[in-house]
Scaffold this motif. Structure first.
Motif, PDB file in Angstrom:
ATOM      1  N   PHE B 265      65.139  42.902 -10.601  1.00  0.00           N
ATOM      2  CA  PHE B 265      65.225  41.954 -10.381  1.00  0.00           C
ATOM      3  C   PHE B 265      64.955  40.918 -11.184  1.00  0.00           C
ATOM      4  CE2 PHE B 265      61.012  40.771  -8.319  1.00  0.00           C
ATOM      5  CZ  PHE B 265      59.907  41.535  -9.509  1.00  0.00           C
ATOM      6  N   VAL B 284      63.204  54.442  -4.132  1.00  0.00           N
ATOM      7  CA  VAL B 284      63.895  53.431  -4.552  1.00  0.00           C
ATOM      8  C   VAL B 284      62.682  52.556  -5.857  1.00  0.00           C
ATOM      9  CG1 VAL B 284      65.653  52.042  -4.560  1.00  0.00           C
ATOM     10  CG2 VAL B 284      66.480  53.884  -3.622  1.00  0.00           C
ATOM     11  N   GLY B 285      62.360  52.223  -6.788  1.00  0.00           N
ATOM     12  CA  GLY B 285      61.449  51.494  -7.045  1.00  0.00           C
ATOM     13  C   GLY B 285      62.074  50.167  -7.434  1.00  0.00           C
ATOM     14  N   LEU B 286      61.190  49.346  -7.692  1.00  0.00           N
ATOM     15  CA  LEU B 286      61.212  48.373  -7.792  1.00  0.00           C
ATOM     16  C   LEU B 286      61.049  47.760  -9.428  1.00  0.00           C
ATOM     17  CD1 LEU B 286      62.533  44.667  -6.877  1.00  0.00           C
ATOM     18  CD2 LEU B 286      60.305  44.498  -5.395  1.00  0.00           C
ATOM     19  N   ALA B 287      61.927  46.657 -10.436  1.00  0.00           N
ATOM     20  CA  ALA B 287      61.047  46.630 -11.891  1.00  0.00           C
ATOM     21  C   ALA B 287      62.236  45.413 -11.742  1.00  0.00           C
ATOM     22  CB  ALA B 287      61.138  47.964 -13.105  1.00  0.00           C
ATOM     23  N   GLY B 288      60.864  44.528 -13.116  1.00  0.00           N
ATOM     24  CA  GLY B 288      61.776  43.767 -13.640  1.00  0.00           C
ATOM     25  C   GLY B 288      60.654  42.866 -13.418  1.00  0.00           C
TER      26      GLY B 288
END
Lengths: 343, 343
Positions: B265, B284-288
């Motif tokens: 993201f 489900v991962g979230l990175a950024g």
């Protein structure tokens, strides 16, 4: 067979039930050598998840294959097997990608705090243990190590993998339950250079140190976060393992992660609000979830068998299967880290 | 010098201001060859972030070094340079780890929609462009490509990196602004096998296809999610780039990610609630986050210079610096994807 049944919150009984049997041609029936009580078994026990009717309980076990359905190819009677806490087909897109917990036809293994347990989709689920069989079962210490692999060791391993632990990483482990302790062990085995265990209990601190923790932080909340930052020159940790699932644990995990790090989370989230603006500004990622233990067993079992990985020490109490109610009481009262049940 | 100043929401003016000058010995002053208007410049323009007093604006530029402070070593007058939208020291722990946006003494480059701009910490911030100088500046097409690298291309690249795009990955890009379009280009350059662009606008769809999108999904919300799942055999995408920042975009991003995938993201989150239970259950991962463009410039500039990466097409409008107010109006009205300003 004797089996453990939960009737209502705080009402767990050891009972006689019909023997587990092969129902589908892809099933196996396993004679349980050892099972254990999971932190998540305490949710119905504590009334945090509903118990609508009496049901068998337990999802972590090691055993000997007693019988297989006619379509089972990968395991045979007499083999010693470790079962992950979920069953999976082994050939759908998610299984092939190593996320067996999302298997399109899979589900939860259940009822293994018993003498026998039915395991669906045996080929995609069970992993045979080399070197042992019904005639020569694993000695007690190896049995404990293998049993830990059915859930907590695989879950701790997942946390470390999700957090991106690398050779030399500085790692913080939030949570000193069996999973957090296995997270320490996983971080060590994955090459971490420094491992900070956040723990307030002397016995768990000792185990964390035995598993590879180089530092222990006793404080919680902001004081704990400051202590970790002090240990990392104010930078924060390269990787953080969140092994609790509460809002406070998650908040601490993000606070001690350095910019660009990942929080690997395996604590089932309860009341967690993800600090997305903080994640964005500091580039701290969040990854993990329910551990696909099946994917890790081929890595973990050889390490256990050659002695490199000895997670069995998380079992600080052992009871006969008949005393399952006492096992739940001890876990609930935090008198035991994790209880092994032996049929 | 002429410079763009924001006085209040919807009140952007081109004015004469004192020439930018070296203040600290680590500063450079850059003569701007081209600058542009960012989606985030529209926040104060639209009153979504406060404008307490008139202030120069603009944080994306390419230019020629006009003057350097006495401690600057890495760049010299006459060199063509690309500036990331943040400045950074280059030697703190975060800079060394490639997260220059978290530099302990860094900050935002500002005021470059002007003839001259002061860039603090020039050594840790500016990157010189090989093959061009004040006497032979880049031709227009190369200039546009370089300018895109100062923010949107680096940000799209970050989204793809954070999402873990690999050779052959199936990728979904949520958002068809300049960053989303650069995300498509980044995914292609990072080896994606299939790239689904979610876009409702014919002109942006065309650009997405030119940048490497293999499929376009016009629907939004649940219909859009179903369309993507249809394109991926019901499995979901290997990697998802969230380039908007709204709750709906984030929700779509998670819905189309396959179990085990990561949502990268880069859209600044506005009203986003992260679905942490869904993340946990599906791994489900979230990175950024805010892109550390400085870290990517050494990778991106050679690709631009050898023609492998041509992000300049996101500039669909070019105006003289004096017409900055019109540039803001066009961007705000979505008449332009991105406006290049030329002093």
């Amino acid at each position: 067979m004797r089996a453990t049944v939960i009737h209502a919150p705080r009402d767990v009984r050891s009972e006689t039930r019909p023997d587990a049997a092969v129902v589908e041609p892809t099933d196996a029936v396993v004679r349980v050598l050892a099972a254990c009580v999971c932190g998540s078994d305490l949710w119905p026990y504590r009334g945090e998840s509903p118990v609508r009717e009496p049901r068998p309980i337990g999802h972590e076990h090691v055993g000997v294959v007693a019988e297989v359905g006619r379509d089972v190819r990968a395991v045979r009677p007499g083999q010693v097997v470790v079962s992950p806490f979920t069953y999976s087909c082994g050939h759908c897109a998610h299984c092939l990608a190593g996320v067996q917990t999302s298997c399109v036809v899979g589900g939860g293994v259940n009822g293994c705090q018993a003498e026998l347990v039915r395991v669906p989709m045996a080929d995609g689920t069970l992993v045979a243990v080399d070197g042992y069989d019904a005639a020569s079962p694993p000695p007690d210490d190896v049995l404990r190590d293998l049993l830990a692999c059915s859930d907590v060791m695989g879950t701790g391993w997942h946390a470390a993998r999700a957090a991106g632990v690398r050779e030399g990483s500085s790692v913080v482990v939030v949570g000193d339950g069996a999973v957090g302790l296995c997270g320490v062990l996983a971080a060590r085995e994955q090459g971490a250079g420094r491992i900070v265990a956040m723990s307030r209990h002397a016995d768990r601190q000792a185990l964390a140190r035995a598993f590879g923790a180089t530092d222990v932080v006793e404080e919680r909340g902001e004081a704990g976060e400051q202590a970790v930052l002090g240990l990392t020159d104010g930078v924060g940790a390269d990787a953080v393992l969140e092994c609790v699932g509460t809002g406070q644990a998650m908040s601490t995990a993000f606070a001690v992660a350095r910019p660009g790090a990942t929080v690997g989370f395996v604590g089932v989230p309860h009341g967690v609000e993800v600090p997305v603006r903080q994640m964005f500004g500091r580039n701290v990622g969040l990854a993990g979830g329910v551990a696909s233990v099946r994917a890790y067993l081929p890595t973990l079992l050889p390490k256990v068998l050659d002695g490199a990985l000895r997670p069995g020490a998380v079992f600080d109490t052992e009871l006969p299967l008949e005393q399952a109610p006492e096992a739940y009481r001890r876990m609930d009262a935090r008198e035991s880290v994790k209880v092994l049940l032996r049929p």
